[in-house]
Motif scaffolding. Structure first.
Motif, PDB file in Angstrom:
ATOM      1  N   TRP A 112       0.905  -1.278  -0.182  1.00  0.00           N
ATOM      2  CA  TRP A 112      -0.182  -0.010   0.061  1.00  0.00           C
ATOM      3  C   TRP A 112       0.844   1.219   0.086  1.00  0.00           C
ATOM      4  CZ3 TRP A 112      -4.883  -0.608  -1.066  1.00  0.00           C
ATOM      5  CH2 TRP A 112      -5.410  -1.646  -0.503  1.00  0.00           C
ATOM      6  N   PRO A 113       0.358   2.356  -0.663  1.00  0.00           N
ATOM      7  CA  PRO A 113       1.247   3.662  -0.680  1.00  0.00           C
ATOM      8  C   PRO A 113       2.349   3.773   0.640  1.00  0.00           C
ATOM      9  CG  PRO A 113      -0.887   3.922  -1.828  1.00  0.00           C
ATOM     10  CD  PRO A 113      -1.008   2.704  -0.900  1.00  0.00           C
ATOM     11  N   ALA A 114       1.333   4.112   1.628  1.00  0.00           N
ATOM     12  CA  ALA A 114       2.101   4.530   2.939  1.00  0.00           C
ATOM     13  C   ALA A 114       3.111   3.582   3.303  1.00  0.00           C
ATOM     14  CB  ALA A 114       1.137   4.719   4.229  1.00  0.00           C
ATOM     15  N   THR A 115       2.963   2.299   3.173  1.00  0.00           N
ATOM     16  CA  THR A 115       3.941   1.219   3.523  1.00  0.00           C
ATOM     17  C   THR A 115       5.028   1.294   2.471  1.00  0.00           C
ATOM     18  OG1 THR A 115       1.889  -0.451   4.126  1.00  0.00           O
ATOM     19  CG2 THR A 115       4.059  -1.212   3.551  1.00  0.00           C
ATOM     20  N   LEU A 116       4.733   1.409   1.222  1.00  0.00           N
ATOM     21  CA  LEU A 116       5.771   1.551   0.197  1.00  0.00           C
ATOM     22  C   LEU A 116       6.544   2.646   0.411  1.00  0.00           C
ATOM     23  CD1 LEU A 116       7.064   1.097  -2.563  1.00  0.00           C
ATOM     24  CD2 LEU A 116       5.068   2.526  -3.478  1.00  0.00           C
ATOM     25  N   TYR A 117       6.042   4.106   0.702  1.00  0.00           N
ATOM     26  CA  TYR A 117       6.892   5.251   0.710  1.00  0.00           C
ATOM     27  C   TYR A 117       7.713   5.179   2.022  1.00  0.00           C
ATOM     28  CZ  TYR A 117       5.950   7.328  -3.545  1.00  0.00           C
ATOM     29  OH  TYR A 117       5.883   7.566  -4.968  1.00  0.00           O
TER      30      TYR A 117
END
Lengths: 230, 118
Positions: free
Chosen positions: B48-53
C-alpha cells in the motif's frame, strides 16, 4: 460511486500532506499522488474493502512516521558526539553574504568527524541551480598543509604553494586560515553555540574576485538527513 | 558515522527485499514498484502507498537505494514522479539475502529428502 472514489482521493491527499516534514523531505509528494492515483483501481478491484485497506495503511503509518521522526530527534539531542558533526542549514536572511557573489537561496554545510579532524562538504542553491563546493578535509592540529583536493591534486584557482591550517582553541570553535607566500588569503572561524543548535561561520580575505567578508549563521538539521533513522 | 556492513541488514525485511528486487534491472518510480511487486508475487503482495513510501524512505536513509536524477524519454516521463535505483550497497545486500534464502531452501530440501528415505 465515482464521487465516493474521487472524494476518497481528495481526503487521502489531505491526510498524506499531514505526514512529518522529514518524511516528505525524503519521499516528496509521492505518497499524496500515489494514493489518489490508485484509489479508482483499488475500488474497481476490491471495492469498499480495498478503500478501507488504503486508508488503514495511511492511518497506521501516520503516527508511526511521527514516532520515528521523534525518536530520530531524541537521538540527535541525546547524542554525546562531536559538536560540529552533522548537517547545518544556513539562515539566509540572518547571514551576511559576499557582495561580489549572488546570495544563495539555500546553503548547507556538513561536517563528518575523521581521525584527524573533519571532512567538510558545502552545497546549496544559487540562481536556482544546485551547486556544491569541493569537499575539504580539516585537520585541527594547527599544522600548515598544502591546499589540495581529496585525491591530493592541486585545486584550480588556488595559488600554487597555498597552505591552510586549522586549530581548535576550544571545543566549540575552529579557527581556519589559508596563506600563500606568507600572505594571508583568508581566515575565519566556525563556532558552535553553547546549546549546540547554531553554527556561525565567518570568513574574510581576498579571493580571485577581490576582497570578501561573510558571516553565515547555520542551524543544525535535526534529525540529520544523512544518518539512518530507526 | 560508521557505515553498516551489508551483513548487518540480514535477514532483510520482506518489503525491502521486494523493493530491491524491483530495482535490479531498471530504475522505477513508486507506482511502478507497487505494480511490479504485485505482478511478481502473483497478486499476493500488495505494498500500500504509505507502506511503500515508508520503506522507500528507510531504504534511502540506509543507503540501499537512491533517488536518481536520470529521467526516461520525455514521452514516457511523468514530471511528478521520482525514480529510484539500487546503490552498490543495496545490490550487495540483495545478493547476500538471495544467498541466505537459497541456503534455507537447500537445507529444507535436504531435510525433506532425508525424511522421504525409508
Amino acid at each position: 460511486m465515482r464521487p465516493l472514489v474521487s472524494g476518497c482521493g481528495r481526503l487521502y491527499r489531505r491526510v498524506a500532506r499531514a505526514f512529518p516534514e522529514e518524511f516528505r523531505a525524503v519521499c516528496g509528494d509521492g505518497l499524496e499522488q500515489l494514493g489518489p492515483d490508485i484509489a479508482p483501481l483499488v475500488w474497481q478491484q476490491r471495492g469498499v474493502v480495498g478503500l478501507v485497506g488504503l486508508f488503514f495503511d495511511l492511518a497506521v503509518h501516520l503516527p508511526y512516521e511521527y514516532l520515528s521522526s521523534l525518536i530520530g530527534k531524541l537521538k540527535e539531542v541525546t547524542m554525546s558526539g562531536d559538536v560540529f558533526e552533522g548537517t547545518w542549514k544556513a539562515r539566509i536572511d540572518d547571514s551576511q553574504w559576499d557582495t561580489g557573489n549572488p546570495t544563495p537561496q539555500q546553503a548547507c554545510v556538513r561536517f563528518e568527524a575523521t581521525d584527524t579532524g573533519y571532512l567538510m562538504v558545502a552545497y546549496g542553491i544559487v540562481d536556482g541551480q544546485a551547486v556544491a563546493e569541493r569537499p575539504q578535509t580539516i585537520s585541527t592540529d594547527g599544522r600548515r598543509r598544502p591546499v589540495l583536493d581529496l585525491g591530493g591534486r592541486p585545486i584550480p584557482g588556488v595559488p600554487a604553494g597555498a597552505v591552510s591550517f586549522c586549530s581548535r582553541p576550544d571545543p566549540q570553535t575552529l579557527q581556519l586560515g589559508t596563506e600563500a607566500d606568507g600572505k594571508m588569503l583568508g581566515a575565519g572561524t566556525f563556532q558552535v553555540s553553547a546549546d549546540g543548535k547554531t553554527l556561525t561561520a565567518t570568513n574574510e580575505g581576498t579571493g580571485l574576485r577581490g576582497p570578501f567578508k561573510v558571516a553565515i549563521v547555520f542551524e543544525r538539521v535535526v534529525p540529520d538527513p544523512y544518518v539512518p533513522q530507526g | 558515522m560508521a557505515k553498516k556492513s551489508p551483513d548487518a541488514f540480514l535477514p532483510l525485511k520482506s518489503n525491502w527485499f521486494h523493493i530491491l528486487l524491483c530495482l535490479v534491472e531498471v530504475e522505477q518510480h513508486g507506482y511502478g514498484i507497487m505494480q511490479n511487486v504485485l505482478e511478481r508475487s502473483g497478486g499476493k503482495v500488495r505494498l500500500w502507498p504509505a507502506t511503500l513510501y515508508g520503506s522507500l524512505k528507510r531504504l534511502i536513509q540506509a543507503g540501499l537505494i537512491a533517488e536518481t536524477g536520470d529521467r526516461p524519454a520525455p514521452e514516457f516521463d511523468d514530471a511528478r514522479r521520482r525514480y529510484y535505483k539500487l546503490t552498490p550497497l543495496g545490490r550487495r545486500v540483495l545478493d547476500l539475502e538471495s544467498e541466505r534464502l537459497k541456503d534455507l531452501v537447500r537445507i529444507l530440501d535436504l531435510r525433506r529428502r532425508q525424511e522421504a528415505r525409508p
